[in-house]
Design a protein around this motif. Structure first.
Motif, PDB file in Angstrom:
ATOM      1  N   MET A   1       4.528  -0.642  -4.211  1.00 25.45           N
ATOM      2  CA  MET A   1       4.003   0.408  -3.663  1.00 25.45           C
ATOM      3  C   MET A   1       3.994   1.843  -4.328  1.00 25.45           C
ATOM      4  O   MET A   1       5.277   2.141  -4.725  1.00 25.45           O
ATOM      5  CB  MET A   1       4.852   0.498  -2.240  1.00 25.45           C
ATOM      6  CG  MET A   1       4.306   1.801  -1.696  1.00 25.45           C
ATOM      7  SD  MET A   1       5.424   1.951   0.070  1.00 25.45           S
ATOM      8  CE  MET A   1       4.596   0.572   1.113  1.00 25.45           C
ATOM      9  N   ARG A   2       3.193   2.512  -4.470  1.00 30.03           N
ATOM     10  CA  ARG A   2       2.989   3.814  -5.161  1.00 30.03           C
ATOM     11  C   ARG A   2       3.495   4.864  -4.214  1.00 30.03           C
ATOM     12  O   ARG A   2       3.413   4.868  -3.022  1.00 30.03           O
ATOM     13  CB  ARG A   2       1.530   4.137  -5.293  1.00 30.03           C
ATOM     14  CG  ARG A   2       1.435   5.580  -6.139  1.00 30.03           C
ATOM     15  CD  ARG A   2      -0.085   5.692  -6.569  1.00 30.03           C
ATOM     16  NE  ARG A   2      -0.912   5.927  -5.510  1.00 30.03           N
ATOM     17  CZ  ARG A   2      -1.010   7.001  -4.903  1.00 30.03           C
ATOM     18  NH1 ARG A   2      -0.553   8.148  -5.362  1.00 30.03           N
ATOM     19  NH2 ARG A   2      -1.846   7.497  -3.940  1.00 30.03           N
ATOM     20  N   VAL A   3       4.332   5.612  -4.982  1.00 26.85           N
ATOM     21  CA  VAL A   3       5.315   6.961  -4.127  1.00 26.85           C
ATOM     22  C   VAL A   3       4.820   7.923  -4.831  1.00 26.85           C
ATOM     23  O   VAL A   3       5.231   8.053  -6.223  1.00 26.85           O
ATOM     24  CB  VAL A   3       6.482   6.453  -3.872  1.00 26.85           C
ATOM     25  CG1 VAL A   3       7.475   7.762  -3.325  1.00 26.85           C
ATOM     26  CG2 VAL A   3       7.169   5.153  -3.148  1.00 26.85           C
ATOM     27  N   CYS A   4       4.641   9.081  -4.078  1.00 24.57           N
ATOM     28  CA  CYS A   4       4.207  10.221  -4.677  1.00 24.57           C
ATOM     29  C   CYS A   4       4.853  11.393  -3.873  1.00 24.57           C
ATOM     30  O   CYS A   4       4.870  11.573  -2.763  1.00 24.57           O
ATOM     31  CB  CYS A   4       2.956  10.786  -4.743  1.00 24.57           C
ATOM     32  SG  CYS A   4       2.453  12.163  -6.010  1.00 24.57           S
ATOM     33  N   SER A   5       5.921  12.147  -4.474  1.00 23.85           N
ATOM     34  CA  SER A   5       6.795  13.285  -3.683  1.00 23.85           C
ATOM     35  C   SER A   5       6.261  14.606  -4.020  1.00 23.85           C
ATOM     36  O   SER A   5       6.285  14.980  -5.334  1.00 23.85           O
ATOM     37  CB  SER A   5       8.128  13.296  -4.038  1.00 23.85           C
ATOM     38  OG  SER A   5       8.917  12.126  -3.659  1.00 23.85           O
ATOM     39  N   LEU A   6       5.823  15.123  -3.168  1.00 20.92           N
ATOM     40  CA  LEU A   6       5.291  16.553  -3.267  1.00 20.92           C
ATOM     41  C   LEU A   6       6.358  17.454  -3.119  1.00 20.92           C
ATOM     42  O   LEU A   6       7.320  17.597  -2.180  1.00 20.92           O
ATOM     43  CB  LEU A   6       4.133  17.052  -2.155  1.00 20.92           C
ATOM     44  CG  LEU A   6       3.050  15.836  -2.257  1.00 20.92           C
ATOM     45  CD1 LEU A   6       1.877  16.392  -1.130  1.00 20.92           C
ATOM     46  CD2 LEU A   6       2.345  15.734  -3.480  1.00 20.92           C
ATOM     47  N   ARG A   7       6.439  18.223  -4.190  1.00 15.63           N
ATOM     48  CA  ARG A   7       7.638  19.233  -4.093  1.00 15.63           C
ATOM     49  C   ARG A   7       6.902  20.745  -4.106  1.00 15.63           C
ATOM     50  O   ARG A   7       6.483  21.091  -5.140  1.00 15.63           O
ATOM     51  CB  ARG A   7       8.626  19.117  -5.332  1.00 15.63           C
ATOM     52  CG  ARG A   7       9.290  17.913  -5.334  1.00 15.63           C
ATOM     53  CD  ARG A   7      10.525  17.485  -6.533  1.00 15.63           C
ATOM     54  NE  ARG A   7       9.893  17.769  -7.758  1.00 15.63           N
ATOM     55  CZ  ARG A   7      10.616  17.401  -8.692  1.00 15.63           C
ATOM     56  NH1 ARG A   7      11.827  17.001  -8.614  1.00 15.63           N
ATOM     57  NH2 ARG A   7      10.344  17.529  -9.927  1.00 15.63           N
ATOM     58  N   PHE A   8       7.232  21.538  -3.100  1.00 18.34           N
ATOM     59  CA  PHE A   8       6.575  22.719  -2.774  1.00 18.34           C
ATOM     60  C   PHE A   8       7.183  24.009  -3.173  1.00 18.34           C
ATOM     61  O   PHE A   8       8.342  24.262  -3.146  1.00 18.34           O
ATOM     62  CB  PHE A   8       6.094  22.862  -1.371  1.00 18.34           C
ATOM     63  CG  PHE A   8       5.249  21.770  -0.831  1.00 18.34           C
ATOM     64  CD1 PHE A   8       3.886  21.812  -1.075  1.00 18.34           C
ATOM     65  CD2 PHE A   8       5.747  20.695  -0.447  1.00 18.34           C
ATOM     66  CE1 PHE A   8       3.038  20.842  -0.508  1.00 18.34           C
ATOM     67  CE2 PHE A   8       4.979  19.663   0.088  1.00 18.34           C
ATOM     68  CZ  PHE A   8       3.485  19.675   0.021  1.00 18.34           C
ATOM     69  N   GLY A   9       6.527  25.045  -4.089  1.00 20.12           N
ATOM     70  CA  GLY A   9       6.942  26.013  -4.350  1.00 20.12           C
ATOM     71  C   GLY A   9       6.686  27.136  -3.170  1.00 20.12           C
ATOM     72  O   GLY A   9       6.295  26.552  -2.080  1.00 20.12           O
ATOM     73  N   VAL A  10       6.966  28.499  -3.317  1.00 25.56           N
ATOM     74  CA  VAL A  10       6.396  29.115  -2.185  1.00 25.56           C
ATOM     75  C   VAL A  10       4.757  29.268  -2.126  1.00 25.56           C
ATOM     76  O   VAL A  10       4.208  29.706  -3.013  1.00 25.56           O
ATOM     77  CB  VAL A  10       6.834  30.580  -2.344  1.00 25.56           C
ATOM     78  CG1 VAL A  10       6.397  31.588  -1.312  1.00 25.56           C
ATOM     79  CG2 VAL A  10       8.260  30.784  -2.838  1.00 25.56           C
TER      80      VAL A  10
END
Length: 156
Positions: A1-10
């Motif tokens: 399973m493909r996993v993509c973690s979005l990490r947000f700045g401001v």
């Protein structure tokens, strides 16, 4: 399973968020650096942020951490100067770190810590930022963000 973690700045947007809290202060000519002003300020325009989320959903070759930040990361003092210039207001105040901690308590670590994020995975995937510079992002947002007491401009 493909996993993509979005990490947000401001995330900079015309509605809500960090910029909505800053605009009244800067428009009143009371803007300034927080703490030393040397801490990194990873930011992204909301439109690019949404497009990066689409990229993560649609592209099978994108996986793992995906930093949702613009390629033009700036320091707090640079952000302060750019916002003041875009609003044509002075911003010469400096709020010492101990004042930020005393007044903003739980939010203070996020404002005073320094994290230089680079959108390496997005750039590797060929993502083209519409707002790669802070000046371009602020110009677009402020062109359609009315000052208090004025009518809201239509978004192009």
């Amino acid at each position: 399973m493909r996993v993509c973690s979005l990490r947000f700045g401001v995330v900079l947007a015309r509605q809500g968020g960090a910029l909505a809290l800053m605009l009244p202060i800067y428009r009143a000519g009371l803007g300034g650096t927080l703490g030393s002003g040397r801490q990194w300020f990873p930011w992204i325009h909301i439109d690019d942020c949404a497009r990066l989320a689409e990229l993560a959903l649609e592209r099978d070759d994108v996986s793992g951490p995906l930093n949702c930040v613009a390629p033009g990361c700036v320091r707090n003092a640079e952000f302060n100067a750019a916002l003041a210039k875009a609003l044509r207001r002075p911003a010469f105040f400096a709020v010492p770190a101990f004042v930020v901690r005393a007044v903003l308590r739980d939010v203070a670590p996020a404002l005073l810590s320094s994290l230089r994020l680079v959108p390496a995975a997005a750039l590797k995937a060929g993502f083209a930022f519409r707002y790669a510079t802070l000046e371009a992002a602020l110009a677009e947002i402020l062109a359609t963000t009315p000052a208090p007491g004025t009518a809201r401009a239509a978004r192009p």
